[in-house]
Design a protein around this motif. Structure first.
Motif, short mmCIF file in Angstrom:
data_model
loop_
_atom_site.label_atom_id
_atom_site.label_comp_id
_atom_site.label_asym_id
_atom_site.label_seq_id
_atom_site.Cartn_x
_atom_site.Cartn_y
_atom_site.Cartn_z
N GLN A 423 3.04 1.25 -16.07
CA GLN A 423 3.28 0.16 -15.13
C GLN A 423 4.11 0.56 -13.92
OE1 GLN A 423 4.23 0.17 -18.39
NE2 GLN A 423 6.14 -1.01 -18.72
N TYR A 424 4.69 1.75 -13.97
CA TYR A 424 5.48 2.22 -12.83
C TYR A 424 4.69 3.17 -11.93
CZ TYR A 424 9.36 0.17 -15.38
OH TYR A 424 10.18 -0.72 -16.03
N ILE A 425 3.39 3.15 -12.09
CA ILE A 425 2.56 4.08 -11.31
C ILE A 425 2.65 3.79 -9.81
CG2 ILE A 425 0.39 2.77 -11.39
CD1 ILE A 425 -0.99 5.51 -11.98
N GLY A 426 2.90 2.52 -9.46
CA GLY A 426 3.05 2.18 -8.05
C GLY A 426 4.21 2.92 -7.41
N GLU A 427 5.33 3.04 -8.14
CA GLU A 427 6.49 3.77 -7.62
C GLU A 427 6.19 5.27 -7.53
OE1 GLU A 427 6.66 1.30 -9.69
OE2 GLU A 427 7.91 -0.14 -8.58
N ILE A 428 5.43 5.78 -8.50
CA ILE A 428 5.05 7.20 -8.44
C ILE A 428 4.26 7.48 -7.16
CG2 ILE A 428 3.66 9.01 -9.54
CD1 ILE A 428 4.25 7.65 -12.22
N LYS A 429 3.34 6.58 -6.86
CA LYS A 429 2.53 6.73 -5.66
C LYS A 429 3.37 6.55 -4.40
CE LYS A 429 -1.34 6.76 -3.20
NZ LYS A 429 -2.17 7.97 -3.06
N LYS A 430 4.17 5.49 -4.38
CA LYS A 430 4.95 5.15 -3.20
C LYS A 430 5.89 6.28 -2.80
CE LYS A 430 8.41 1.82 -1.56
NZ LYS A 430 9.19 0.60 -1.92
#
Length: 705
Positions: A423-430
Motif C-alpha cells: 500500500q506504500y507503493i505510491g511513496e516508492i514511486k513519488k
C-alpha cells in the motif's frame, strides 16, 4: 567561588584602562605621571583580555572541538565587521584612505593593524588563535609556549626595544620588512600568541599557589615593569610602547590573583566591557565636538581628567543601554556541544571510502549503507558528504529512511533493503526509491497495485532470512514477468563473511557459488541481473576480489569493526565518530558513602566523583557500568549505575577536573583512546548495535579536518 574568580569584574576595569590609554587623564597634571598610567599600567588591559580567551579556549582546543573554535573566531570576526562599519565614517572624515596607495593601506589595516587604532585586537585575536591552535595540534602546548615566547621576544625589538634593534643593520632591515606588512609588532603574530598560551598554561596547570605569594610576586614584577618602562622612555629607545619584558610575569601573577579573588560570573559585565572597548573612540569624538560647539574646551578637553571621566561615563552608560535595549535574536536551540554530542570526522569517512574502493575491483562501485541513521552518524549529512565524493548509490532499511534522504536533497539511487507493504507503493514511486522484492508473494502484491517502480530481487543463498530461495528459479522468472516491476538488480547477503574459520569460509564460498549460478541462469533466460552485489563490510574485507557491480559497505565505512574480528585485507580504517559530554559537577564522596540508584557503589576511601551529562536514553548501554571514559586525557572508571540522563565516574586520580570539562566516551583525548569496539565488547554486544542505538537527543558536530 566561581572557577573564573573575579575575571569578569576585572574586565570592566580593563575597559576603563583602555579608555585611559586614549584620553591621557593625568596629562594635565604631569607628563611622567600620565606616561606611567597610560603607557605602562594601562598596557595590562589587552594582554588580560587575551589571557581570558586562552584560559577558556584551551579545553576546546585540547579536546579537538573545532566547531567551538570556529564559532569563536566567527564571533570575533562579526564584532570586527560591525566595528569597521561603526568607524568607517571617522576614517573617511580623517582622510585616512585618500592617498595613492589607499587600497594597499586598507588591506593592511583590514587584516593586521585594524581599521581604527584600537581595532587591531580583533584581527590579531583571530590570527593568534589560528596560530596557537595549529601549533598545539602539531607540536603540543610545551613547544607552542616556547615558540610564542620567541615570537614575543622578536616583537619586543620592533616595539619598546626598537632603539636597540636599530643598532644592528640586519635587525633594522628585518623590521623594516615587517613594517611594510604591519605598522606594529603589536599584532596577532608577535604579541597575541604568548598571552593566549599563558592563559592556557594556567588553565592546564590548575595548581593553586597561595594568594599572598602570587600577590607578592605581582607587586615585585609590577615594580620592575614600571622601572623598565621609565628606563626605556628616558633613553628614547621605544618605537611603540605596547610590549615589555616584565609584562609577562606581571600578567601571569595578576591572572593567578584574580582567579583566587571571589567573584561572580556575569555575562552582562562581559558584554558591557566588550561594547565599551569598541565604542569609546566615538565618545571621545562626541565629547570633543560638543565641547567645541559650546566653547567648553577649557573644562572638558583641556582638563584631561574631566575628559577621561566624561568619556568613561558616557561610554559606560551607552554600553549598558545598548546591552539592555538592543534587540537580540533568541537562539531557540542550545549549542551543539552544550550537553552531549557526537563528533563526526568527515575526512576520516572519505579516507575510508578511498581505502575500501582501493581493494575492490576497478569497476565495482560502492553502495553506501546509511540505514539506522547511518549507524548513528547522521544519515542525511553522511549521504550528502559521500555523494560529494563520488558515491551515487545508497541503501536504507525502511521506506521512511529513504524518504528522509530524498526530502533532504539526497540524489542518486536509494535501495530500500527491507520489506515495504504494497500500500506504500505510491511513496516508492513519488520519491523515486528502489524497493527490494523479498519473495514471489511480495512481488505479486506490489505488481497488483499497477504502479511502475524499480525493484531489486533479494536472493536467499543460505542466510534464510529475507529473499527468494536461490533454488526456486521458477519463482525468480515469475518475478521478472511482473509487468509493473522493473528489475534493476539482484543481491544476496553473506551469513559468516566476518569469520576466517575454515568451515565458515567454505560456507561463504558456497553462498557465493549459489549466487553466481543463479545470476548465470538468469542471463541464460535472457533475464538481466542488472546490478549484482553480495558483499557487505566483511564481505569486502575478506572477499574483495568478487567482480560485481556493487559492494555494500556499512559499518566499515565508519571505521569500525568488532574487536576480535580478523580480516584478510590489510586496511587501516579510521573511526569516524566520537561521543562526548560534559562534567556537570565534581563532588567528594566520603569513605562508606553509597552512590546512585540501588546504592550500587560504596566508597572504600574518600574519593572525588564527576557527574557526566549523558545516559542510557542517549544510547549509552546501561550495562557499561564497568567501563571507562576519558577526561583531561586520562581514563576515569564509571561507578554506580548508569542513569537515564547521567553517569558518574571516579576522578580521584585526575587533577583539576571541573564543571564544564569535556568527557569522551568514544574517541580520542590526547594520547588516550576508547574505541567503539572496546565499549561494545565490555557490554557484550557488537559495534553495529552500539552505534545504531545512539539516542536522538545527541547533537551532531561535523568537521573535515
Amino acid at each position: 567561588m566561581s572557577k573564573s574568580g573575579s575575571l569578569d569584574s576585572f574586565r570592566l576595569l580593563a575597559a576603563f584602562l583602555v579608555i585611559a590609554n586614549h584620553t591621557s587623564p593625568l596629562l594635565s597634571y604631569g607628563e611622567d605621571a600620565d606616561f606611567i598610567l597610560t603607557r605602562i599600567i594601562a598596557r595590562i588591559a589587552v594582554p588580560f583580555f587575551l589571557m581570558v580567551s586562552g584560559y577558556f579556549l584551551y579545553q576546546y582546543i585540547e579536546n579537538g572541538d573545532n566547531a567551538y573554535i570556529l564559532a569563536f573566531c566567527k564571533k570575533i570576526g562579526l564584532l570586527y565587521a560591525l566595528s569597521i562599519v561603526l568607524f568607517l565614517p571617522l576614517n573617511l572624515y580623517a582622510g585616512h584612505y585618500e592617498g595613492t596607495n589607499w587600497g594597499l593601506e586598507f588591506v593592511k589595516d583590514l587584516f593586521v593593524d585594524g581599521t581604527f587604532y584600537h581595532l587591531w585586537y580583533f584581527p590579531g585575536l583571530i590570527a593568534g588563535v589560528s596560530i596557537v591552535v595549529f601549533l598545539i595540534r602539531a607540536i603540543g602546548l610545551k613547544w607552542t609556549s616556547i615558540i610564542s615566547v620567541l615570537l614575543y621576544g622578536i616583537g619586543l625589538f620592533g616595539d619598546s626595544y626598537y632603539g636597540v634593534a636599530e643598532q644592528f643593520p640586519s635587525f633594522e632591515v628585518f623590521f623594516q620588512a615587517v613594517f611594510t606588512v604591519a605598522d606594529y609588532t603589536r599584532n596577532g603574530v608577535f604579541m597575541v600568541p604568548i598571552f593566549l598560551v599563558m592563559g592556557m598554561l594556567i588553565y592546564k596547570r590548575n595548581k593553586t599557589v597561595s594568594f599572598s605569594i602570587n600577590l607578592l610576586f605581582f607587586v615585585i614584577s609590577f615594580t620592575f615593569l614600571i622601572g623598565e618602562g621609565l628606563l626605556l622612555h628616558a633613553n628614547d629607545i621605544q618605537r611603540h610602547d605596547s610590549m615589555y619584558f616584565m609584562l609577562l610575569p606581571v600578567m601571569y601573577f595578576l591572572f593567578q590573583c584574580l582567579l583566587q579573588i571571589r567573584g561572580k560570573s556575569s555575562k552582562s559585565i562581559r558584554n558591557v566591557s566588550t561594547i565599551m572597548y569598541i565604542i569609546h573612540p566615538w565618545m571621545i569624538v562626541l565629547v570633543r565636538f560638543t565641547a567645541e560647539f559650546f566653547t567648553l574646551e577649557k573644562w572638558f578637553v583641556e582638563n584631561s581628567m574631566v575628559l577621561f571621566l566624561t568619556v568613561s561615563s558616557l561610554t559606560f552608560i551607552l554600553s549598558w543601554m545598548l546591552m539592555i535595549f538592543w534587540p537580540t535574536r533568541k537562539n531557540s536551540t542550545p549549542s551543539p556541544i552544550s550537553r552531549a554530542w557526537a563528533e563526526i570526522d568527515l575526512a576520516a569517512l572519505n579516507e575510508n571510502v578511498k581505502l575500501l574502493k582501493g581493494i575492490l575491483p576497478k569497476n565495482t562501485e560502492l553502495m553506501a549503507v546509511v540505514k539506522a541513521n547511518a549507524y548513528g552518524h547522521g544519515a542525511v549529512k553522511i549521504a550528502k558528504e559521500l555523494s560529494n565524493h563520488g558515491v551515487k548509490s545508497f541503501a536504507v532499511a525502511t521506506i521512511a529512511e529513504g524518504i528522509e534522504l530524498r526530502k533532504n536533497g539526497v540524489k542518486g539511487e536509494i535501495l530500500v533493503l527491507g520489506y515495504t507493504p504494497a500500500q506504500y507503493i505510491g511513496e516508492i514511486k513519488k520519491f523515486k526509491l528502489t524497493q527490494t522484492v523479498i519473495g514471489l508473494s511480495h512481488a505479486k502484491q506490489l505488481n497488483k497495485q499497477g504502479v511502475p517502480i524499480k525493484v531489486q530481487i533479494k536472493i536467499d543463498t543460505g542466510m534464510h532470512r529475507l529473499g527468494t530461495d536461490a533454488s526456486h528459479l521458477s519463482d525468480l522468472k515469475e518475478i521478472y514477468n511482473c509487468k509493473h516491476l522493473h528489475v534493476v538488480g539482484v543481491f544476496s547477503h553473506l551469513a559468516v563473511s566476518d569469520s576466517v574459520r575454515s568451515e565458515d569460509i567454505a560456507f561463504t564460498e558456497l553462498q557465493i557459488d549459489k549466487f553466481n549460478q543463479t545470476t548465470k541462469w538468469l542471463e541464460s533466460q535472457l533475464l538481466l541481473p542488472g546490478q549484482r552485489h553480495i558483499q557487505a563490510s566483511y564481505g569486502i574485507l575478506n572477499y574483495p576480489h568478487l567482480p560485481y557491480e556493487y559492494a555494500r559497505p556499512g559499518i566499515a565505512l565508519y571505521g569500525v569493526l568488532s574487536k576480535n574480528d580478523t580480516v584478510r585485507t590489510d586496511v587501516e580504517l579510521k573511526p569516524v565518530l566520537s561521543i562526548k559530554a560534559r562534567v556537570a559537577v565534581v563532588k567528594t564522596l566520603q569513605r562508606g558513602e553509597q552512590l546512585g540508584y540501588g546504592r550500587a557503589f560504596s566508597a572504600t576511601t574518600m574519593m572525588k566523583t564527576a557527574v557526566i551529562t549523558i545516559g542510557y536514553s542517549d544510547g549509552i548501554p546501561r550495562n557499561m557500568e564497568n567501563g571507562e571514559i576519558l577526561i583531561r586525557s586520562q581514563k576515569a572508571p564509571i561507578i554506580g549505575r548508569i542513569c537515564m540522563d547521567q553517569l558518574v565516574v571516579d576522578v580521584s586520580a585526575i587533577e583539576g577536573v571541573q564543571a564544564g570539562d569535556i568527557a569522551t566516551l568514544i574517541g580520542k583525548d590526547g594520547t588516550e583512546q576508547i574505541t567503539a569496539e572496546e565499549v561494545s565488547e565490555k557490554c557484550g554486544s557488537i559495534t553495529n548495535e552500539l552505534l545504531s542505538r545512539l539516542g536522538s537527543r545527541l547533537d551532531y558536530v561535523y568537521h573535515s579536518n
